[in-house]
Design a protein around this motif. Structure first.
Motif, PDB file in Angstrom:
ATOM      1  N   SER A   1     -48.971   8.863  40.694  1.00 46.71           N
ATOM      2  CA  SER A   1     -48.108   7.881  41.343  1.00 46.71           C
ATOM      3  C   SER A   1     -46.719   8.459  41.601  1.00 46.71           C
ATOM      4  O   SER A   1     -46.309   9.426  40.964  1.00 46.71           O
ATOM      5  N   ILE A   2     -46.011   7.862  42.565  1.00 45.42           N
ATOM      6  CA  ILE A   2     -44.633   8.220  42.847  1.00 45.42           C
ATOM      7  C   ILE A   2     -43.817   6.940  42.897  1.00 45.42           C
ATOM      8  O   ILE A   2     -44.356   5.853  43.123  1.00 45.42           O
ATOM      9  N   ASP A   3     -42.526   7.071  42.690  1.00 40.19           N
ATOM     10  CA  ASP A   3     -41.685   5.877  42.724  1.00 40.19           C
ATOM     11  C   ASP A   3     -41.433   5.455  44.174  1.00 40.19           C
ATOM     12  O   ASP A   3     -41.636   6.218  45.116  1.00 40.19           O
ATOM     13  N   ARG A   4     -40.999   4.223  44.351  1.00 36.10           N
ATOM     14  CA  ARG A   4     -40.820   3.644  45.685  1.00 36.10           C
ATOM     15  C   ARG A   4     -39.781   4.415  46.514  1.00 36.10           C
ATOM     16  O   ARG A   4     -39.952   4.629  47.707  1.00 36.10           O
ATOM     17  N   GLU A   5     -38.702   4.846  45.871  1.00 32.14           N
ATOM     18  CA  GLU A   5     -37.656   5.579  46.585  1.00 32.14           C
ATOM     19  C   GLU A   5     -38.208   6.887  47.163  1.00 32.14           C
ATOM     20  O   GLU A   5     -37.935   7.236  48.311  1.00 32.14           O
ATOM     21  N   THR A   6     -39.015   7.599  46.370  1.00 36.14           N
ATOM     22  CA  THR A   6     -39.641   8.827  46.849  1.00 36.14           C
ATOM     23  C   THR A   6     -40.576   8.514  48.012  1.00 36.14           C
ATOM     24  O   THR A   6     -40.588   9.215  49.024  1.00 36.14           O
TER      25      THR A   6
ATOM     26  N   HIS B   1     -49.568  21.094  41.155  1.00 35.79           N
ATOM     27  CA  HIS B   1     -48.976  20.230  40.127  1.00 35.79           C
ATOM     28  C   HIS B   1     -49.202  20.798  38.732  1.00 35.79           C
ATOM     29  O   HIS B   1     -48.292  20.825  37.904  1.00 35.79           O
ATOM     30  N   VAL B   2     -50.432  21.237  38.473  1.00 34.89           N
ATOM     31  CA  VAL B   2     -50.767  21.788  37.157  1.00 34.89           C
ATOM     32  C   VAL B   2     -49.951  23.040  36.882  1.00 34.89           C
ATOM     33  O   VAL B   2     -49.359  23.190  35.806  1.00 34.89           O
ATOM     34  N   LEU B   3     -49.906  23.934  37.864  1.00 29.99           N
ATOM     35  CA  LEU B   3     -49.143  25.163  37.689  1.00 29.99           C
ATOM     36  C   LEU B   3     -47.657  24.859  37.503  1.00 29.99           C
ATOM     37  O   LEU B   3     -47.001  25.446  36.638  1.00 29.99           O
TER      38      LEU B   3
ATOM     39  N   ARG C   1     -56.570  17.884  28.643  1.00 30.75           N
ATOM     40  CA  ARG C   1     -56.303  16.439  28.540  1.00 30.75           C
ATOM     41  C   ARG C   1     -54.811  16.158  28.385  1.00 30.75           C
ATOM     42  O   ARG C   1     -54.306  15.162  28.880  1.00 30.75           O
ATOM     43  N   GLU C   2     -54.092  17.055  27.721  1.00 28.12           N
ATOM     44  CA  GLU C   2     -52.648  16.886  27.575  1.00 28.12           C
ATOM     45  C   GLU C   2     -51.943  17.067  28.920  1.00 28.12           C
ATOM     46  O   GLU C   2     -51.022  16.314  29.246  1.00 28.12           O
TER      47      GLU C   2
ATOM     48  N   THR D   1     -49.124  14.713  33.526  1.00 25.54           N
ATOM     49  CA  THR D   1     -48.933  14.783  34.976  1.00 25.54           C
ATOM     50  C   THR D   1     -49.527  13.592  35.717  1.00 25.54           C
ATOM     51  O   THR D   1     -49.448  13.535  36.945  1.00 25.54           O
ATOM     52  N   ASP D   2     -50.134  12.668  34.996  1.00 23.54           N
ATOM     53  CA  ASP D   2     -50.797  11.500  35.602  1.00 23.54           C
ATOM     54  C   ASP D   2     -51.900  11.905  36.569  1.00 23.54           C
ATOM     55  O   ASP D   2     -52.115  11.254  37.589  1.00 23.54           O
TER      56      ASP D   2
END
Length: 123
Positions: free
Chosen positions: A2-7, A24-26, A40-41, A46-47
């Protein structure tokens, strides 16, 4: 993820689609280059879906961008290899644009001495 509304409102569609799951993982592992994590961590931090993270880690390992030991994953210590990966450049540029360049020495100065309990192994 997810991302915030402003983004959502202020970021172009191209920027939003630039980062893949491996990027994202890297990016997460690079930001925490002094630690190794279980898949899993990484997924929890990172959602991202754990299966997608596991697949991304396998692909990153094939490119020799991450190291794997038992159930733990860490970013490579080979700086040249890491910098040659195009996704690394895209992720770094996007994160720096959104959040500002990171000063690792400053971050480490304020980092806790011990990992958060959620990141410790359960024994």
């Amino acid at each position: 993820m997810s991302i915030d509304r402003e983004t959502f409102e202020n970021t172009s569609e191209e920027e939003l689609t630039d980062l893949s799951v491996p990027d994202h993982v890297l990016g997460f592992l690079v930001a925490h280059d002094d630690r190794a994590f279980q898949a899993r961590e990484i997924a929890a931090q990172t959602d991202l879906d754990e299966g997608a993270v596991s697949t991304a880690l396998t692909r990153l390992k094939q490119r020799e961008l991450v190291e794997h030991k038992a159930t733990y994953w860490a970013v490579t210590t080979d700086e040249d290899r890491l910098h040659s990966y195009g996704g690394y450049e895209r992720a770094t540029a996007l994160f720096n644009e959104r959040l500002g360049a990171e000063n690792k020495d400053e971050w480490r100065e304020h980092a806790p001495d011990e990992a958060h309990p959620s990141l410790r192994d359960e024994e």
